[in-house]
Motif scaffolding. Structure first.
Motif, PDB file in Angstrom:
ATOM      1  N   GLU A 156       0.833  -1.199   0.000  1.00  0.00           N
ATOM      2  CA  GLU A 156       0.000   0.000   0.000  1.00  0.00           C
ATOM      3  C   GLU A 156       0.866   1.248   0.000  1.00  0.00           C
ATOM      4  OE1 GLU A 156      -2.341   3.342   1.051  1.00  0.00           O
ATOM      5  OE2 GLU A 156      -0.682   2.568   2.268  1.00  0.00           O
ATOM      6  N   LEU A 157       1.927   1.248   0.798  1.00  0.00           N
ATOM      7  CA  LEU A 157       2.856   2.384   0.794  1.00  0.00           C
ATOM      8  C   LEU A 157       3.491   2.546  -0.580  1.00  0.00           C
ATOM      9  CD1 LEU A 157       4.672   4.565   2.074  1.00  0.00           C
ATOM     10  CD2 LEU A 157       6.163   2.709   2.886  1.00  0.00           C
ATOM     11  N   ASN A 158       3.924   1.449  -1.183  1.00  0.00           N
ATOM     12  CA  ASN A 158       4.572   1.535  -2.498  1.00  0.00           C
ATOM     13  C   ASN A 158       3.630   2.080  -3.568  1.00  0.00           C
ATOM     14  OD1 ASN A 158       7.216   0.762  -1.966  1.00  0.00           O
ATOM     15  ND2 ASN A 158       6.769  -1.418  -2.146  1.00  0.00           N
ATOM     16  N   SER A 159       2.332   1.878  -3.400  1.00  0.00           N
ATOM     17  CA  SER A 159       1.378   2.419  -4.372  1.00  0.00           C
ATOM     18  C   SER A 159       1.371   3.937  -4.368  1.00  0.00           C
ATOM     19  CB  SER A 159      -0.032   1.889  -4.090  1.00  0.00           C
ATOM     20  OG  SER A 159      -0.597   2.487  -2.936  1.00  0.00           O
ATOM     21  N   ARG A 160       1.933   4.558  -3.348  1.00  0.00           N
ATOM     22  CA  ARG A 160       1.990   6.011  -3.214  1.00  0.00           C
ATOM     23  C   ARG A 160       3.349   6.580  -3.617  1.00  0.00           C
ATOM     24  NH1 ARG A 160      -1.797   7.893   1.143  1.00  0.00           N
ATOM     25  NH2 ARG A 160      -3.100   6.127   1.750  1.00  0.00           N
ATOM     26  N   LEU A 161       4.331   5.701  -3.867  1.00  0.00           N
ATOM     27  CA  LEU A 161       5.698   6.139  -4.151  1.00  0.00           C
ATOM     28  C   LEU A 161       6.010   6.063  -5.644  1.00  0.00           C
ATOM     29  CD1 LEU A 161       7.596   4.216  -1.312  1.00  0.00           C
ATOM     30  CD2 LEU A 161       6.864   6.613  -1.281  1.00  0.00           C
ATOM     31  N   GLU A 162       6.819   7.003  -6.123  1.00  0.00           N
ATOM     32  CA  GLU A 162       7.294   6.924  -7.511  1.00  0.00           C
ATOM     33  C   GLU A 162       8.265   5.773  -7.673  1.00  0.00           C
ATOM     34  OE1 GLU A 162       8.866  10.542  -8.997  1.00  0.00           O
ATOM     35  OE2 GLU A 162       7.052  11.708  -8.579  1.00  0.00           O
ATOM     36  N   PRO A 220      17.959  11.474  -1.388  1.00  0.00           N
ATOM     37  CA  PRO A 220      17.761  12.927  -1.301  1.00  0.00           C
ATOM     38  C   PRO A 220      16.295  13.317  -1.152  1.00  0.00           C
ATOM     39  CG  PRO A 220      19.282  12.369  -3.072  1.00  0.00           C
ATOM     40  CD  PRO A 220      18.681  11.079  -2.608  1.00  0.00           C
ATOM     41  N   SER A 221      15.398  12.467  -1.662  1.00  0.00           N
ATOM     42  CA  SER A 221      13.966  12.741  -1.581  1.00  0.00           C
ATOM     43  C   SER A 221      13.371  12.452  -0.211  1.00  0.00           C
ATOM     44  CB  SER A 221      13.226  11.907  -2.631  1.00  0.00           C
ATOM     45  OG  SER A 221      13.386  10.512  -2.356  1.00  0.00           O
ATOM     46  N   ALA A 222      14.185  11.849   0.681  1.00  0.00           N
ATOM     47  CA  ALA A 222      13.734  11.456   2.020  1.00  0.00           C
ATOM     48  C   ALA A 222      12.596  10.453   1.982  1.00  0.00           C
ATOM     49  CB  ALA A 222      13.336  12.673   2.856  1.00  0.00           C
ATOM     50  N   GLN A 223      12.518   9.704   0.898  1.00  0.00           N
ATOM     51  CA  GLN A 223      11.497   8.658   0.797  1.00  0.00           C
ATOM     52  C   GLN A 223      12.048   7.328   1.328  1.00  0.00           C
ATOM     53  OE1 GLN A 223       8.598   9.351   0.403  1.00  0.00           O
ATOM     54  NE2 GLN A 223       8.194  10.792  -1.266  1.00  0.00           N
TER      55      GLN A 223
END
Length: 266
Positions: A156-162, A220-223
């Motif tokens: 579910e988290l990965n569905s929100r990440l590029e 760098p994106s803090a993801q």
């Protein structure tokens, strides 16, 4: 539900090992985070400040822990008879210093004077008494013997990440599959194989989740921490996974069934 994957971490903040099964002793997963790295002030060192530690591989070999330090070689960690107090979070505990050869290689790799230290059986570091009334122990893990995560929550988290991330970012011991996303928030007791686990605290996440476990650098994106903090922030912090204790020694294996014994509402 069942166990999807299992991980152990022989040295705190070095690369973990994915395994098919592990035994459990009084400390938690056998051999998990019995070794740690400290600086000259004997304070614990982690990827939070030194992300390159993720590039050091650790493994078990013939009853010992070996570390593969890039550019330096493979070293077997051996403890000496010299005991010193070391600090892990708010706890000062006795630990045995590691032998010098591995310490020197680690220091060259990090550009700082660091040492490996070992928690011997006679050292007792107590699990957070505010969360666990019994007199239970833990090694050099942040606070509890186990971290249990849910594969569906990562998806579910990965569905929100590029750029999707792997579960390695969260450094769990036990990954469960077959549950709904974030169902673990309400779990309080699980039966995993033949053993029971009590889930005692949500795991608050920090900048360490932004360290790429393959390259040993912070994103760098803090993801994924930035995205996670947008919808998973609670009074406990930014939450992913649940800290747990086990009922007694035993073993668990990939594929073991997982059932819910108790939730926050039962």
């Amino acid at each position: 539900m069942r166990i999807h994957s299992l991980y152990v971490y022989p040295v705190k903040s070095l690369a973990g090992i994915q395994v098919d099964s592990f035994d459990m002793d009084d400390f938690g997963p056998a051999g998990d985070r019995r070794w740690m790295i400290v600086d000259e002030e004997r304070r614990f060192v982690t990827q939070r400040s030194y992300p390159q530690l993720a590039r050091i591989q650790a493994r078990f070999s013939e009853g010992h822990v070996e570390v593969d330090i890039p550019g330096e070689g493979v070293f077997r960690l051996q403890s000496t008879d010299e005991s010193v107090p070391v600090l892990v979070w708010r706890d000062w505990v006795k630990a045995r210093l590691g032998e010098s050869e591995a310490n020197e290689a680690l220091s060259r790799f990090c550009g700082q004077s660091f040492r490996f230290v070992y928690m011997a059986d006679e050292t007792f570091r107590r699990v957070d008494a505010d969360r666990v009334g019994e007199y239970r122990r833990v090694g050099f893990a942040d606070g509890f013997p186990f971290l249990i995560t849910n594969l569906a929550s990562l998806e579910e988290l990965n569905s929100r990440l590029e750029q999707p991330v792997t579960m390695r970012r969260f450094r769990p011991n036990i990954v469960v599959e077959g549950a709904e996303p974030w169902a673990e928030d309400g779990w309080r007791e699980l039966q995993i194989g033949a053993r029971r686990f009590r889930l005692v605290k949500p795991c608050s996440r920090c900048i360490m989740t932004t360290v790429d476990p393959d390259r040993g650098v912070k994103e760098p994106s803090a993801q994924p921490l930035r995205t996670l903090s947008g919808y998973r922030r609670t009074g406990e912090g930014v939450i992913f996974g649940m800290n747990a204790i086990h009922d007694q020694p035993g073993s668990v294996s990939v594929g073991d069934p997982v059932s819910i014994i108790k939730t926050e509402n039962t």
